[in-house]
Design a protein around this motif. Structure first.
Motif, PDB file in Angstrom:
ATOM      1  N   LYS A  41      50.129   6.560  52.663  1.00 48.81           N
ATOM      2  CA  LYS A  41      49.480   6.480  53.962  1.00 48.81           C
ATOM      3  C   LYS A  41      50.407   7.069  55.028  1.00 48.81           C
ATOM      4  O   LYS A  41      51.631   6.990  54.916  1.00 48.81           O
ATOM      5  CB  LYS A  41      49.161   5.031  54.319  1.00 48.81           C
ATOM      6  CG  LYS A  41      48.122   4.373  53.413  1.00 48.81           C
ATOM      7  CD  LYS A  41      47.849   2.947  53.872  1.00 48.81           C
ATOM      8  CE  LYS A  41      46.798   2.293  52.987  1.00 48.81           C
ATOM      9  NZ  LYS A  41      46.535   0.883  53.414  1.00 48.81           N
ATOM     10  N   VAL A  42      49.808   7.651  56.056  1.00 50.06           N
ATOM     11  CA  VAL A  42      50.602   8.195  57.152  1.00 50.06           C
ATOM     12  C   VAL A  42      51.322   7.062  57.878  1.00 50.06           C
ATOM     13  O   VAL A  42      50.723   6.042  58.217  1.00 50.06           O
ATOM     14  CB  VAL A  42      49.716   8.963  58.150  1.00 50.06           C
ATOM     15  CG1 VAL A  42      50.541   9.424  59.358  1.00 50.06           C
ATOM     16  CG2 VAL A  42      49.065  10.161  57.474  1.00 50.06           C
ATOM     17  N   ASN A  43      52.613   7.225  58.051  1.00 50.23           N
ATOM     18  CA  ASN A  43      53.422   6.293  58.826  1.00 50.23           C
ATOM     19  C   ASN A  43      53.324   6.745  60.286  1.00 50.23           C
ATOM     20  O   ASN A  43      53.898   7.763  60.670  1.00 50.23           O
ATOM     21  CB  ASN A  43      54.875   6.342  58.331  1.00 50.23           C
ATOM     22  CG  ASN A  43      55.796   5.410  59.075  1.00 50.23           C
ATOM     23  OD1 ASN A  43      55.622   5.149  60.263  1.00 50.23           O
ATOM     24  ND2 ASN A  43      56.835   4.934  58.400  1.00 50.23           N
ATOM     25  N   GLU A  44      52.565   6.007  61.080  1.00 48.62           N
ATOM     26  CA  GLU A  44      52.289   6.441  62.440  1.00 48.62           C
ATOM     27  C   GLU A  44      53.564   6.611  63.270  1.00 48.62           C
ATOM     28  O   GLU A  44      53.658   7.510  64.115  1.00 48.62           O
ATOM     29  CB  GLU A  44      51.338   5.458  63.127  1.00 48.62           C
ATOM     30  CG  GLU A  44      49.962   5.361  62.460  1.00 48.62           C
ATOM     31  CD  GLU A  44      49.198   6.677  62.463  1.00 48.62           C
ATOM     32  OE1 GLU A  44      49.537   7.551  63.284  1.00 48.62           O
ATOM     33  OE2 GLU A  44      48.275   6.844  61.643  1.00 48.62           O
ATOM     34  N   ALA A  95      54.058  10.840  54.486  1.00 49.28           N
ATOM     35  CA  ALA A  95      54.280   9.749  55.437  1.00 49.28           C
ATOM     36  C   ALA A  95      54.369  10.273  56.866  1.00 49.28           C
ATOM     37  O   ALA A  95      54.063   9.561  57.820  1.00 49.28           O
ATOM     38  CB  ALA A  95      55.549   8.984  55.083  1.00 49.28           C
ATOM     39  N   MET A  96      54.775  11.533  57.023  1.00 48.87           N
ATOM     40  CA  MET A  96      54.886  12.152  58.341  1.00 48.87           C
ATOM     41  C   MET A  96      53.591  12.850  58.751  1.00 48.87           C
ATOM     42  O   MET A  96      53.527  13.491  59.803  1.00 48.87           O
ATOM     43  CB  MET A  96      56.052  13.144  58.339  1.00 48.87           C
ATOM     44  CG  MET A  96      57.414  12.487  58.104  1.00 48.87           C
ATOM     45  SD  MET A  96      58.729  13.663  57.685  1.00 48.87           S
ATOM     46  CE  MET A  96      58.824  14.651  59.173  1.00 48.87           C
ATOM     47  N   ALA A 269      60.354   7.926  58.041  1.00 47.25           N
ATOM     48  CA  ALA A 269      59.519   8.066  56.845  1.00 47.25           C
ATOM     49  C   ALA A 269      60.203   7.463  55.621  1.00 47.25           C
ATOM     50  O   ALA A 269      59.577   6.736  54.833  1.00 47.25           O
ATOM     51  CB  ALA A 269      59.202   9.541  56.600  1.00 47.25           C
ATOM     52  N   VAL A 270      61.495   7.755  55.451  1.00 50.61           N
ATOM     53  CA  VAL A 270      62.236   7.200  54.310  1.00 50.61           C
ATOM     54  C   VAL A 270      62.295   5.677  54.401  1.00 50.61           C
ATOM     55  O   VAL A 270      62.073   4.976  53.411  1.00 50.61           O
ATOM     56  CB  VAL A 270      63.662   7.802  54.256  1.00 50.61           C
ATOM     57  CG1 VAL A 270      64.523   7.061  53.233  1.00 50.61           C
ATOM     58  CG2 VAL A 270      63.594   9.284  53.906  1.00 50.61           C
ATOM     59  N   ASN A 271      62.579   5.160  55.587  1.00 49.84           N
ATOM     60  CA  ASN A 271      62.594   3.704  55.777  1.00 49.84           C
ATOM     61  C   ASN A 271      61.280   3.085  55.337  1.00 49.84           C
ATOM     62  O   ASN A 271      61.240   2.065  54.642  1.00 49.84           O
ATOM     63  CB  ASN A 271      62.824   3.369  57.255  1.00 49.84           C
ATOM     64  CG  ASN A 271      64.274   3.493  57.672  1.00 49.84           C
ATOM     65  OD1 ASN A 271      65.177   3.404  56.861  1.00 49.84           O
ATOM     66  ND2 ASN A 271      64.497   3.696  58.951  1.00 49.84           N
ATOM     67  N   GLY A 272      60.178   3.692  55.778  1.00 42.53           N
ATOM     68  CA  GLY A 272      58.868   3.152  55.458  1.00 42.53           C
ATOM     69  C   GLY A 272      58.563   3.184  53.978  1.00 42.53           C
ATOM     70  O   GLY A 272      57.981   2.236  53.428  1.00 42.53           O
ATOM     71  N   LEU A 273      58.955   4.254  53.307  1.00 45.68           N
ATOM     72  CA  LEU A 273      58.708   4.379  51.868  1.00 45.68           C
ATOM     73  C   LEU A 273      59.535   3.374  51.068  1.00 45.68           C
ATOM     74  O   LEU A 273      59.098   2.881  50.024  1.00 45.68           O
ATOM     75  CB  LEU A 273      59.016   5.801  51.408  1.00 45.68           C
ATOM     76  CG  LEU A 273      58.095   6.885  51.970  1.00 45.68           C
ATOM     77  CD1 LEU A 273      58.643   8.268  51.667  1.00 45.68           C
ATOM     78  CD2 LEU A 273      56.682   6.738  51.412  1.00 45.68           C
TER      79      LEU A 273
END
Length: 298
Positions: A41-44, A95-96, A269-273
């Motif tokens: 999913k896109v990380n807003e 993610a971006m 993005a990396v944090n979110g993943l």
């Protein structure tokens, strides 16, 4: 200084694994190709940090050397780049809110290519070193160390103890931390101890180094421990990873041009993943040791 050269991730726990994996051997092995990258999913937050010029282009160009399984290597069609870094690059771009384009190039040419603006990102199992941080920035996402590959059964009784390597022929890939730092350090120890120097033999690709070992032209090879273990398993018994402590465990990271405006978005993005489990799922697919992975802090 090193710290300001890398943007910090969320609090993480980094642990070092004692086993690993590596790149494909040129013995006709069929690497186990997993399913495609998980749906991301896109990380807003990450998408909001993407520079306008990149957002309008819609694609991130990732450079990697597709000779280093399980991180990046060609699938059975000899065209598609697959592996952990390939899947993770896809996930970071998604993610971006962007697409990814993976470009295969010689490992030693990736960082200069970033500096020259040929690529947006380099993701090819890069060990983060102070020397590399002088020219590029990193977003760390893993930790590993150098491992030693030897003939099955280790007939020469070699290890990461420098004394066991003195006078032996040891291969490495040009441009890697093993070629630039580790083997020169070990060779200097041999000479200082009055022993024969290590005969370091460098090869353009990891496949070439693997072939040199499996064909008996060298006694051992040095590479990332995860790669050595994986490649050894795929070599039909040609070589294996020496058991024991790894040499100089270090962080691995995604490389970007120095001061790149993409760094905040890639970091988010990396944090979110890592936080949502996508990172761990990709690592599990490629059988990476859990001890090498970053995990969200409490």
């Amino acid at each position: 200084m090193r710290t300001p050269k890398r943007l910090a991730l969320m609090p993480i726990l980094l642990l070092l694994g004692v086993t690993g994996c590596s790149s494909p051997v040129t013995t006709g092995e069929a690497a186990q190709t997993p399913a495609s990258t998980p749906v991301v999913k896109v990380n807003e937050k990450a998408a909001a940090l993407v520079p306008a010029a990149v957002k309008s282009k819609g694609t991130l160009v990732f450079a990697m050397d597709a000779s280093y399984a399980p991180f990046e290597f060609f699938d059975t069609d000899n065209t598609t780049i697959t592996g952990f870094d390939a899947n993770f690059s896809d996930a970071v771009a998604a993610a971006m809110g962007l697409k990814s384009q993976k470009v295969n190039t010689n490992f030693a040419a990736i960082l200069p290519g970033l500096q020259a603006g040929k690529y947006d990102i380099g993701n090819s199992n890069f060990t983060i070193t102070p020397e590399r941080e002088k020219t590029v920035d990193f977003v760390p996402f893993m930790k590993s160390g150098s491992g030693l590959g030897v003939k099955k059964g280790n007939p020469e009784n070699l290890s990461m103890d420098f004394a066991s390597l003195c006078g032996h022929h040891v291969a490495a890939q040009t441009g890697t931390v093993q070629a630039l730092t580790d083997l020169p350090e070990l060779t200097a120890k041999c000479v200082s101890a009055g022993k024969p120097a290590i005969d370091v033999q460098l090869f353009a690709t990891q496949n070439d180094a693997n072939l040199a070992l499996s064909s008996g032209r060298v006694d051992a090879l040095m590479a990332d421990s995860v790669g050595v273990a994986y490649q050894g398993e795929q070599s039909n018994g040609a070589f294996e990873l020496v058991s024991g402590p790894l040499y100089k465990p270090s962080e691995l990271g995604i490389a970007l041009p120095k001061g790149s405006p993409l760094i905040p978005a890639v970091t988010e993005a990396v944090n979110g993943l890592i936080k949502d489990g996508t990172y761990a799922a990709i690592a599990k697919t490629w059988k990476l040791p859990v001890e090498t992975l970053m995990t969200p802090g409490a």
